[in-house]
Scaffold this active site. Structure first.
Site, PDB file in Angstrom:
ATOM      1  CG  HIS A 149      -0.172   0.428   2.474  1.00  0.00           C
ATOM      2  ND1 HIS A 149       0.638  -0.912   2.790  1.00  0.00           N
ATOM      3  CD2 HIS A 149       0.367   0.878   3.497  1.00  0.00           C
ATOM      4  CE1 HIS A 149       0.560  -0.163   4.102  1.00  0.00           C
ATOM      5  NE2 HIS A 149       0.424   0.832   4.841  1.00  0.00           N
ATOM      6  CG  ASP A 205       1.813   4.931   4.800  1.00  0.00           C
ATOM      7  OD1 ASP A 205       0.806   3.765   4.963  1.00  0.00           O
ATOM      8  OD2 ASP A 205       3.195   4.872   4.931  1.00  0.00           O
ATOM      9  CG  HIS A 221       4.958   1.170   3.058  1.00  0.00           C
ATOM     10  ND1 HIS A 221       4.941   1.814   2.097  1.00  0.00           N
ATOM     11  CD2 HIS A 221       4.495   1.260   3.797  1.00  0.00           C
ATOM     12  CE1 HIS A 221       3.465   2.735   3.708  1.00  0.00           C
ATOM     13  NE2 HIS A 221       4.173   1.488   4.540  1.00  0.00           N
ATOM     14  NE  ARG A 260       2.055   5.994   9.185  1.00  0.00           N
ATOM     15  CZ  ARG A 260       1.011   4.955   8.252  1.00  0.00           C
ATOM     16  NH1 ARG A 260       1.300   3.989   8.027  1.00  0.00           N
ATOM     17  NH2 ARG A 260       0.033   5.528   8.464  1.00  0.00           N
TER      18      ARG A 260
HETATM   19  C1  SIN Z   1       2.779   1.085   7.806  1.00  0.00           C
HETATM   20  O1  SIN Z   1       2.513   0.310   6.475  1.00  0.00           O
HETATM   21  O2  SIN Z   1       3.427   2.255   8.284  1.00  0.00           O
HETATM   22  C2  SIN Z   1       3.772  -0.210   8.477  1.00  0.00           C
HETATM   23  C3  SIN Z   1       4.448  -1.484   7.780  1.00  0.00           C
HETATM   24  C4  SIN Z   1       6.027  -1.946   8.846  1.00  0.00           C
HETATM   25  O3  SIN Z   1       5.274  -2.085   9.699  1.00  0.00           O
HETATM   26  O4  SIN Z   1       6.648  -2.240   7.977  1.00  0.00           O
END
Ligand code: SIN
Length: 281
Positions: free
Chosen positions: A106, A108, A255, A272
């Site tokens: 995805h 973000d 990612h 995050r």
């Molecule tokens: C995310 O998609 O923000 C998380 C990515 C991760 O936990 O590696």
């Protein structure tokens, strides 16, 4: 402030050493960081950081307005700008963060308009083995398509829906998923505002269909694009160390987390921040 930049792979990514993100970073240094970021395909890894929530928020704000994540129960108490990605539990057994975050390709907040510019993920604790994050360079993936396919996709738009991904997870409760976020339409190929590069902007997590096509045509085309974007020559795999801060550009990457680690190998605990774009995709 001087720092070193070391490429991580031919696909994308660079490591930055010698820069403390918690310090006052002057405008000239920030501009040099952004140049390195664009040259590295939109992924930087800052090593050996010790960031308080305040410091992470202050650095992130230099890049743009911050989002308050829609999964409210995973926000850090007192710091609604920080979304916790974590397998840890509190004293009453409560989740200290989303332990299923991002286990699918995805970009973000592609389900919002404007979507996210970039995300900054700070690893406080990582398992001894596993729990890597994969990144796709969506400009390279676009370049790898044939010219007629690029032409066909150039004017297409696709629908992204926040609720779509939750078909993958049964453990989310009814109250965890915000159901009043309307689906949004985004270009299938976007032109990066800073680099001018064309990037594919569809992903298996949130993209439901391509507008104007029959359902079976859209499904087949998306399946082809997702398989194409997943090819190893477009993907970098990040093996985390505690203290890593990753900054990725959501305009030119997608990612996914790899849920391969065992609870016996220790928690995976991360903070995050998500920077919003100020213009539509
Ligand atoms: C995310 O998609 O923000 C998380 C990515 C991760 O936990 O590696």
């Amino acid at each position: 402030m001087p720092f070193t930049v070391t490429p991580l792979s031919p696909v994308m990514g660079a490591t930055i050493e010698g820069l403390d993100l918690g310090a006052d970073i002057d405008d000239q240094t920030l501009a040099a960081v952004l140049r390195a970021w664009h040259e590295a395909g939109g992924l930087l890894v800052f090593k050996r950081q010790h960031l308080s929530p305040e410091a992470q928020i202050a650095f992130s704000r230099r890049l743009g307005p911050l989002e308050r994540h829609t999964l409210g129960k995973f926000l850090l108490p007192g710091y609604p700008e920080i979304y916790r990605v974590s397998t840890k539990r509190g004293p009453a057994g409560e989740a200290l963060g989303n332990d299923q975050a991002g286990r699918y390709w995805h970009s973000d907040l592609c389900y919002l308009s404007p979507p996210s510019l970039c995300s900054i993920l700070y690893a406080l604790e990582v398992p001894r083995l596993g729990g890597d994050t994969l990144f796709c360079n969506t400009h390279r993936a676009w370049k790898g398509l044939s010219e007629p396919m690029r032409e066909f996709l150039a004017e297409r738009r696709a629908v992204h829906d926040f609720r779509y991904v939750f078909r993958l997870f049964s453990s989310f409760g009814a109250g965890d998923v915000q159901t009043d976020l309307p689906p949004v339409s985004q270009p299938v190929v976007r032109v990066h505002a800073d680099t001018g590069r064309h990037c594919l902007y569809v992903n298996p997590g949130f993209t439901t269909h391509i507008e104007g096509l029959r359902r079976e045509e859209s499904d087949a085309l998306l399946a082809m694009l997702f398989a194409h974007m997943d090819r190893p020559e477009y993907v970098y795999r990040h093996r985390w160390s505690a203290g890593d801060v990753l900054m990725w550009d959501n305009r030119c990457t997608m990612h996914r987390a790899v849920p391969d680690f065992s609870p016996d190998d220790g928690p995976r605990h991360m903070h995050r921040t998500t920077v919003m774009d100020t213009q539509p995709a």
